[in-house]
Design a protein around this motif. Structure first.
Motif, short mmCIF file in Angstrom:
data_model
loop_
_atom_site.label_atom_id
_atom_site.label_comp_id
_atom_site.label_asym_id
_atom_site.label_seq_id
_atom_site.Cartn_x
_atom_site.Cartn_y
_atom_site.Cartn_z
N PRO A 94 0.82 -1.22 0.00
CA PRO A 94 0.00 0.00 0.00
C PRO A 94 0.85 1.26 0.00
O PRO A 94 1.74 1.43 0.82
CB PRO A 94 -0.80 -0.13 1.31
CG PRO A 94 0.10 -0.92 2.21
CD PRO A 94 0.85 -1.88 1.32
N GLY A 95 0.59 2.14 -0.95
CA GLY A 95 1.28 3.43 -0.96
C GLY A 95 2.56 3.43 -1.76
O GLY A 95 3.37 2.51 -1.67
N GLN A 285 -6.06 2.98 9.36
CA GLN A 285 -4.63 3.24 9.37
C GLN A 285 -3.77 2.16 10.03
O GLN A 285 -2.56 2.14 9.81
CB GLN A 285 -4.35 4.57 10.10
CG GLN A 285 -5.04 5.78 9.49
CD GLN A 285 -4.50 6.14 8.11
OE1 GLN A 285 -3.44 5.68 7.71
NE2 GLN A 285 -5.23 6.95 7.38
N LEU A 288 -1.74 -0.08 7.64
CA LEU A 288 -0.61 0.65 7.06
C LEU A 288 0.52 0.78 8.07
O LEU A 288 1.69 0.59 7.73
CB LEU A 288 -1.08 2.04 6.62
CG LEU A 288 0.02 3.03 6.16
CD1 LEU A 288 0.72 2.51 4.92
CD2 LEU A 288 -0.58 4.40 5.91
#
Length: 311
Positions: A94-95, A285, A288
């Motif tokens: 992710p990201g 969150q 993450l």
């Protein structure tokens, strides 16, 4: 060597089918010298397609000569690590910032394995592995910078709001103060101590969070910053922000208990609802935060150190 067998093991390496590769090498160790049509050996292919488990499996077959071999374009194993990944493995991360971190980790791990002279070798375009990495990851670097800036800006706003509220709450004690001494009226109550302690913790942690995110926003965003510096700041920022939200809700609940201590029928449901923001933040969150922590401080790409002795 049968071309169908070579094609099969090359395809298995690209696809990450570790069981097939293991069985093939067990039956015929000479397959370690297999090359594709562009003269890339199986180790270079494993690096190019970011197949960490495959490379770790092959590591005990790795020879000095294989780390120094090049393809038809004079690209060595470290050049493969410098190329943008031809793999779906990155899509699972992710990201863009974490993807950039993973690419840097691959490059650093392979750089530690190859012969020292390979690190400065150039391909037919005259590029060293590091120069090739910089060239092929320009777009990812920009995307990673934008992603981490957007995340930091959003979290800075939330952290600043919590700082403001908790600072104001520290001077507005529930129930007020005594006229003669100035001490809080409900000072003997345990719930007031909970209010004061949780308010202080929320204020300090949210302030820390804001400072971390400001540190991210003012970073220079060099390639190596994505390896440890930026992820560490993001981990600290998100952790302290989560803690400040949780303690803010405790502060709110304690204030309700102090002011409406005889009205449990309304206090209890509101306190239960106070857990909703914390739960939502965790849902959005926490994954993450965990993945970033594992990626930054975990066992590494291969799960162990691979060392070669060069003669």
């Amino acid at each position: 060597m049968d071309s169908y067998v070579c094609d099969a093991i090359i395809l298995a390496i690209k696809s990450g089918i570790i069981e097939f590769v293991f069985e093939m090498l067990e039956k015929n160790p000479d397959l370690v010298w297999t090359r594709d049509q562009r003269n890339r050996n199986i180790f270079s292919l494993a690096v190019l397609h970011r197949q960490a488990k495959i490379f770790s499996l092959l590591a005990h077959h790795l020879k000095n000569a294989l780390t120094c071999s090049v393809d038809v374009n004079s690209n060595g194993m470290l050049h493969m690590a410098g190329m943008s990944a031809e793999s779906t493995m990155l899509n699972r991360i992710p990201g863009a910032a974490l993807q950039m971190q993973k690419e840097l980790q691959w490059f650093k791990e392979v750089e530690a394995i190859v012969h020292p002279k390979v690190r400065e070798a150039t391909n037919e375009d005259g590029l060293t592995p590091r120069e090739l990495f910089t060239k092929t990851h320009e777009a990812m670097l920009k995307s990673g910078e934008q992603w981490i800036k957007d995340t930091a800006r959003s979290c800075t706003v939330v952290g600043a709001l919590i700082v403001t509220m908790m600072f104001a709450a520290s001077f507005n004690i529930p129930g007020g103060n005594k006229q003669d001494t100035g001490l809080p009226i409900f000072l003997p109550k345990g719930s007031l101590m909970v209010f004061i302690i949780s308010d202080a913790l929320s204020l300090f942690s949210s302030s820390t969070s804001v400072l971390m995110f400001l540190g991210i926003l003012t970073s220079r965003y060099a390639e190596d910053d994505f390896l440890t510096s930026l992820p560490t700041k993001m981990i600290i920022g998100l952790s302290t922000l989560f803690f400040s939200i949780a303690t803010m809700m405790i502060t709110f609940s304690a204030a309700l208990l102090i002011m409406l201590r005889q009205q449990s029928w309304i206090v209890n449901p509101i306190i239960c609802l106070a857990g909703v923001p914390v739960t939502l933040f965790v849902m959005m969150q926490f994954r993450l935060l965990v993945e970033m922590s594992i990626s930054t401080y975990g066992p590494g790409i291969f799960g162990r150190k691979i060392k070669l002795t060069f003669n």
